[in-house]
Motif scaffolding. Structure first.
Motif, mmCIF file in Angstrom:
data_model
loop_
_atom_site.group_PDB
_atom_site.id
_atom_site.type_symbol
_atom_site.label_atom_id
_atom_site.label_comp_id
_atom_site.label_asym_id
_atom_site.label_seq_id
_atom_site.Cartn_x
_atom_site.Cartn_y
_atom_site.Cartn_z
ATOM 1 N N ILE A 71 0.859 -1.183 0.000
ATOM 2 C CA ILE A 71 0.000 0.000 0.000
ATOM 3 C C ILE A 71 0.895 1.233 0.000
ATOM 4 C CG2 ILE A 71 -1.847 1.237 1.191
ATOM 5 C CD1 ILE A 71 -2.654 -1.340 2.524
ATOM 6 N N ASP A 72 0.668 2.146 -0.950
ATOM 7 C CA ASP A 72 1.445 3.380 -1.021
ATOM 8 C C ASP A 72 1.008 4.348 0.077
ATOM 9 O OD1 ASP A 72 2.672 2.302 -3.213
ATOM 10 O OD2 ASP A 72 1.370 3.337 -4.665
ATOM 11 N N ASP A 73 1.779 5.406 0.242
ATOM 12 C CA ASP A 73 1.467 6.400 1.270
ATOM 13 C C ASP A 73 0.138 7.094 1.006
ATOM 14 O OD1 ASP A 73 3.798 5.807 2.594
ATOM 15 O OD2 ASP A 73 4.954 7.393 1.594
ATOM 16 N N ASP A 74 -0.247 7.226 -0.266
ATOM 17 C CA ASP A 74 -1.519 7.875 -0.584
ATOM 18 C C ASP A 74 -2.701 6.921 -0.531
ATOM 19 O OD1 ASP A 74 -0.853 6.345 -2.740
ATOM 20 O OD2 ASP A 74 -1.189 7.907 -4.249
ATOM 21 N N GLY A 75 -2.461 5.662 -0.132
ATOM 22 C CA GLY A 75 -3.534 4.697 -0.006
ATOM 23 C C GLY A 75 -3.745 3.803 -1.207
ATOM 24 N N ARG A 76 -2.949 3.960 -2.246
ATOM 25 C CA ARG A 76 -3.085 3.123 -3.438
ATOM 26 C C ARG A 76 -2.674 1.682 -3.093
ATOM 27 N NH1 ARG A 76 -3.026 4.340 -8.882
ATOM 28 N NH2 ARG A 76 -4.097 6.217 -8.145
ATOM 29 N N ILE A 77 -3.575 0.744 -3.346
ATOM 30 C CA ILE A 77 -3.354 -0.656 -3.006
ATOM 31 C C ILE A 77 -2.909 -1.410 -4.256
ATOM 32 C CG2 ILE A 77 -4.410 -2.762 -2.085
ATOM 33 C CD1 ILE A 77 -6.418 -1.042 -0.619
ATOM 34 N N HIS A 78 -1.836 -2.168 -4.132
ATOM 35 C CA HIS A 78 -1.324 -2.992 -5.230
ATOM 36 C C HIS A 78 -1.638 -4.458 -4.913
ATOM 37 C CE1 HIS A 78 0.931 0.441 -6.887
ATOM 38 N NE2 HIS A 78 1.174 0.747 -5.617
ATOM 39 N N PHE A 79 -2.510 -5.062 -5.726
ATOM 40 C CA PHE A 79 -2.931 -6.441 -5.509
ATOM 41 C C PHE A 79 -1.984 -7.401 -6.204
ATOM 42 C CE2 PHE A 79 -6.743 -3.930 -4.881
ATOM 43 C CZ PHE A 79 -7.302 -4.503 -3.748
ATOM 44 N N SER A 80 -1.987 -8.638 -5.707
ATOM 45 C CA SER A 80 -1.062 -9.645 -6.244
ATOM 46 C C SER A 80 -1.418 -10.073 -7.656
ATOM 47 C CB SER A 80 -1.039 -10.865 -5.320
ATOM 48 O OG SER A 80 -2.338 -11.403 -5.163
ATOM 49 N N ASP A 81 -2.653 -9.832 -8.108
ATOM 50 C CA ASP A 81 -3.038 -10.214 -9.465
ATOM 51 C C ASP A 81 -2.740 -9.119 -10.484
ATOM 52 O OD1 ASP A 81 -4.879 -8.366 -8.680
ATOM 53 O OD2 ASP A 81 -6.651 -9.572 -9.131
#
Length: 299
Positions: free
Chosen positions: A127-137
Motif C-alpha cells: 500500500i502506497d502512502d496515498d492509499g493506493r493498493i497494489h494487488f497480487s493479481d
C-alpha cells in the motif's frame, strides 16, 4: 421512474446445466430445478443401484442393504441440494477435504515462517502512502470512506429520486473496475472531537489545574469509551481496477457523482495508507481487544 420492486438478474456466466426446468405443476416437483441437479440425482441413483447389485453389498443381509440404500439416498439428497448461490453442495467437497488437515486451518505469521500461506490469503503486495493498493493479481485499488443518503425516514419522492439516481449511476460504470461496498462495525471515529478538544486546550488562557483535569477527563472519555467501546456502522467503497487507467476512470466517475448530486453518495473521502490498513485490519484481525495485533505476532 423507480421500479416498485427489484430482482437479482441472471448471471451471464450460466451454462446449459444451470437452466431450470419444472417437472410438475403441483407438489414438491413444482419447484424449478436446474438441469445439473437433476443429472446429479439421476447419476447418484444409478450409482447406488450399481453398488447394491454388483458389489459385495449385494451379498449382505436384507436389513443391511436397506440401511445402506437409505443412507445412500440421504447422501445423494443432501449433496444434491442447492446453496444460496445456486451451486450444488457437492461442489464444496474438494474445499472441505482441503480444509481437513490441521496444517490447512492455521496460518503462522512468525518471522521464521513461510509467508506464502499468509500472502495467498491477503492477496496484497503493498500500500502506497496515498492509499493506493497494489494487488497480487496486478490490479490496483483505492478505498474511500463513503456516506450515503438512505434512511427509513425518507419521503416517497426522495426514495424514488435515490433509486433513479442509483439506477442511472450503475449504467455508466466501467466493467474494467470492481466496485465493492464494505460495511463494518467499528469504534466510533472521534478525530474531530479530539481535534476540537485540543483547540480548546491551546486557546485556554488560564491554566487552572481544575480546568486541565476536566479536559483530561473529557479526553479519556473520548478515547477510552466513545472511541474504544462504542461501535457504529461504517461503509467503505473499494475500487479495484485491472489497470491504473481503469482505476483513474472509475475515480473520475465517482468524483463526478459526488460533486453532481448527494442522492447516492453524500461524501467520499480517500483513505491514506494508515487508514486503509486500519480498515483491512478488521478482516484479517478483527476489532476485539483480546486479539493480538499483527505486528505483535511478527515480533
Amino acid at each position: 421512474m423507480a421500479k416498485s420492486f427489484y430482482k437479482v438478474p441472471a448471471s451471464i456466466a450460466r451454462s446449459f446445466l444451470d437452466h431450470e426446468i419444472t417437472l410438475s405443476k403441483g407438489g414438491w416437483a413444482a419447484k424449478p430445478s436446474p438441469i445439473k441437479q437433476l443429472l446429479f440425482f439421476g447419476g447418484g441413483a444409478l450409482a447406488l443401484l450399481w453398488v447394491t447389485t454388483s458389489t459385495f453389498v449385494s451379498s449382505a443381509s436384507a436389513g443391511f442393504i436397506a440401511m445402506f440404500v437409505i443412507w445412500g439416498l440421504a447422501v445423494i439428497v443432501y449433496f444434491g441440494g442447492m446453496t444460496k448461490t445456486k451451486e450444488l453442495r457437492a461442489m464444496s467437497v474438494p474445499a472441505l477435504l482441503a480444509y481437513v488437515p490441521a496444517t490447512s486451518r492455521h496460518v503462522y505469521t512468525r518471522r521464521s515462517s513461510n509467508p506464502s500461506d499468509f500472502y495467498s490469503m491477503v492477496g496484497i503486495d503493498g500500500i502506497d502512502d496515498d492509499g493506493r493498493i497494489h494487488f497480487s493479481d496486478g490490479g490496483e485499488g483505492q478505498v474511500y470512506l463513503v456516506v450515503g443518503s438512505a434512511s427509513y425516514l425518507l419521503f416517497d419522492e426522495d426514495r424514488i429520486g435515490i433509486l433513479d439516481r442509483v439506477d442511472a449511476f450503475w449504467r455508466k460504470v466501467d466493467s474494467n473496475c470492481e466496485w465493492a461496498t464494505i460495511t463494518t462495525k467499528e469504534p466510533q471515529r472521534i478525530y474531530h472531537q479530539v481535534a476540537n478538544l485540543e483547540r480548546r486546550n491551546q486557546a485556554l488562557e488560564i491554566r487552572d489545574p481544575d480546568l486541565i483535569e476536566l479536559q483530561n477527563e473529557q479526553y479519556d472519555i473520548l478515547t477510552q469509551h466513545v472511541g474504544g467501546k462504542f461501535t457504529s456502522i461504517h461503509q467503505y467503497l473499494l475500487l479495484k481496477g485491472k489497470t491504473t487507467d481503469a482505476l483513474r476512470r472509475s475515480h473520475m466517475v465517482l468524483q463526478a457523482e459526488v460533486e453532481g448530486s448527494s442522492l447516492m453518495i453524500k461524501e467520499a473521502t480517500v483513505l491514506d495508507k494508515a487508514e486503509s490498513q486500519s480498515m483491512l485490519q478488521v478482516f484479517y484481525q478483527g476489532i476485539d481487544d483480546e486479539l493480538l495485533s499483527l505486528n505483535a505476532s511478527l515480533s
